[in-house]
Motif scaffolding. Structure first.
Motif: not given
Ligand SMILES: Nc1ncnc2c1ncn2[C@@H]1O[C@H](COP(=O)(O)OP(=O)(O)OP(=O)(O)O)[C@@H](O)[C@H]1O
Length: 575
Positions: A77-78, A103, A125, A128
């Protein structure tokens, strides 16, 4: 000449049937382009040799230190930052399946995706962190949760996202610790079979809930090389990452840029100003951008002369001819491709002919807004009657569903054999759910998604065509046209419109827009109502959410007795 082997005895051997995979592009890039810049992000940059080593190190930790087993799923998740680029190689190099997550999704959707994919590990990230922790907190009690690895980013000025110690305790380690700890002598895991899965990508959820699409090493290898050839990408381009890598692996260019030794210009977020600044600073030569981004560029106050031609691949939604015209007049050289998560990248494109260069700019833009012909590696593409499967007439008028065949077609939807069987039919075709016409020259043009076709008095109205007319109005910024239930006609087109900043709304009335449409469109295609809005609802990948607009139409008091008739065809989007 010795003559002891007959033709039929010559069979595939180990030497010529090694499983195809895009992962080998990286090793080669480290040899050919070892000292050239691979990735640049703010003041940080790596060479291809460094990127190769960093990926090997991270890959080595995924199994040994983090304990993820071959064939399991690892999520990321980035945004488009260097670790995201690296993970597109490092995760599958560890023999596991890569699942990039948008994201911009909410915690509930991410939680559903993590459980559906049974993801064992999530790279998160730092901006996130809250989102992913909320998603994991939504797991039912006693359900195993994935391990979490934190991706920190020193270039972020506000570091408050990393101040909650309790949150940080939920992470096993930081990404850079894996880079330090890992072994660069790691022998990356080649697929045993080229049909082994490499990625799991969720669709945008434009027409229904996102579906988990699985692709093989072979499919990705083919679409990646095909996309480079189709676009004519040369060696060592400077590639600006405006298209999210979490959207179908940036249409395959995460691996493609390694094949040509590109410089990947990474960026966390963008607007017109950031894009123009990066183009000037790095002398960008290539970028991918949805039509909505082109619109943003052409309306940007920063638009100005470009230092060199910038080649843009647009797709993901129909690009209105007016938007193509405006963006090309700024110096961008636009190519237009059509694809979907189920194909990973571009599989149909508006292959440009030299002869078309002599046409006036408006005609060139009209031709370019057509989706086009199959790319070289696709086997077949057709537009067929969705019920009989028979090809439609090549008259540019008869609408049918786009069907495709070729190596890039997904393996299937994860845990959803019904949905897979609905779109990959026994006849050997993939049914896209997109409605198009076939022109006499063999180029296809999308008219609508099957769910969005408007049927007015028995005539099919293409919302794409009406939107295209609206986009050519000088005051219109964005436009979306949906069916409005009508007692007499069954349905009529209703337009939602946002205006350009600075366009004084009082002077652009509904009446004026309708009159403008009457000059451009056949009478039955002219919207009956225009609704002005400040913003249009978008999906997490930036597509206009027509189902939300249809809900708004309902809430405006239009009854929906006949609205179901707008489900035309039986393909992918009717689930
Ligand atoms: N060049 C293009 N012109 C017109 N439409 C396009 C183009 N490229 C892509 N599309 C549209 O985007 C779709 C693919 O989008 P994507 O795979 O991101 O998910 P989605 O189909 O929007 O989401 P869902 O399947 O969950 O509804 C295509 O089926 C088509 O409708």
């Amino acid at each position: 000449m010795p003559n002891n082997t007959n033709m039929e005895e010559l069979k595939p051997r180990f030497a010529n049937s090694c499983p195809l995979t895009p992962l080998g592009f990286l090793e080669r890039a480290s040899i050919v382009y070892g000292d050239s810049i691979s990735v640049v992000y703010n003041d940080l940059s790596y060479t291809w040799s460094q990127t190769h080593t960093r990926c090997l190190r991270v890959a080595s930790c995924i199994e040994s230190f983090l304990g993820v087993k071959k064939g399991q799923v690892v999520s990321v998740v980035a945004p488009n930052i260097p670790p995201m680029y690296e993970l597109n190689f490092a995760v599958p190099m560890a023999g596991v399946i890569l699942n990039n997550i948008n994201t911009r999704l909410n915690a509930v959707t991410i939680s559903v995706m993590l459980r559906h994919s049974e993801s064992k590990l999530v790279f998160v990230d730092q901006l996130s962190v809250r989102l992913v922790l909320d998603a994991v907190n939504l797991f039912p009690k006693n359900t195993p949760t994935p391990l979490l690895v934190l991706i920190t980013d020193e270039s972020i000025t506000d570091q408050t996202s990393l101040t909650d110690v309790k949150d940080l305790e939920r992470f096993v380690c930081c990404y850079e610790e894996l880079v330090e700890k890992g072994s660069e002598n790691f022998k990356w895991v080649r697929p045993v079979n080229e049909w082994d899965p490499i990625v799991l990508n969720y669709t945008s959820g434009t027409t229904s809930s996102p579906k988990g699409v699985v692709h093989s090493h072979r499919g990705v290898f083919v679409v990646t090389l095909d996309s480079l050839i189709d676009w004519g990408v040369p060696k060592q381009p400077v590639y600006l990452w405006t298209l999210p890598m979490f959207h179908a692996n940036g249409w395959g260019y995460t691996w493609g840029t390694a094949a040509v030794g590109a410089t990947n210009v990474c960026l966390r977020r963008f607007d017109g100003e950031i894009i123009f600044n990066l183009i000037r600073r790095h002398r960008v030569t290539h970028m991918c951008a949805a039509p909505i981004v082109l619109n943003m560029l052409s309306n940007s106050p920063n638009a100005g002369p470009l230092p060199n031609p910038v080649h843009v691949m647009t797709g993901g939604a129909p690009p209105p001819a007016a938007v193509l015209l405006r963006t090309e007049s700024l110096g961008f050289v636009i190519s237009h491709g059509y694809g979907m998560t189920e194909m990973l990248g571009v599989v149909v494109s508006c292959a440009w002919k030299k002869e078309w260069n002599m046409f006036p700019a408006t005609e060139r833009a009209r031709l370019k807004s057509r989706q086009g012909v199959r790319t070289a590696a696709m086997t077949e593409v057709d537009v067929v009657d969705p019920n009989s499967g028979v090809s439609v007439k090549r008259d540019g008028l008869t609408m049918g569903e786009i069907v495709l065949k070729g190596s890039c077609v997904m393996l299937g939807y994860l845990k959803n054999s019904t949905a897979t069987a609905k779109c990959i039919r026994d006849g050997g075709w993939f049914y896209t759910g997109d409605m198009a016409v076939m022109h006499p020259d063999g180029y296809l043009e999308i008219k609508d998604r099957s769910k969005d076709v408007i049927i007015s008095g028995g005539e099919n109205v293409s919302s794409v065509e009406v939107e295209s007319a609206l986009y050519s109005h000088p005051a219109v910024d964005e436009a979306a046209v949906v069916a409005c239930p009508d007692e007499y006609w069954g349905e009529t087109p209703l337009a939602f419109v946002t205006l350009k900043k600075g366009a004084v709304r009082v002077t652009v009335t509904e009446k004026e827009i309708l009159e403008y449409c009457r000059e451009k469109l056949a009478h039955f295609m002219v919207p009956k109502v225009v609704v002005f809005r400040d913003k249009l609802p978008k999906t997490s990948t930036g597509k206009i959410q027509k189902f939300t607009l249809k809900e708004i139409v309902k809430s405006m008091g239009y009854s929906s007795s006949s609205s179901s008739s707008s489900s035309y065809g039986v393909g992918r989007s009717r689930m």
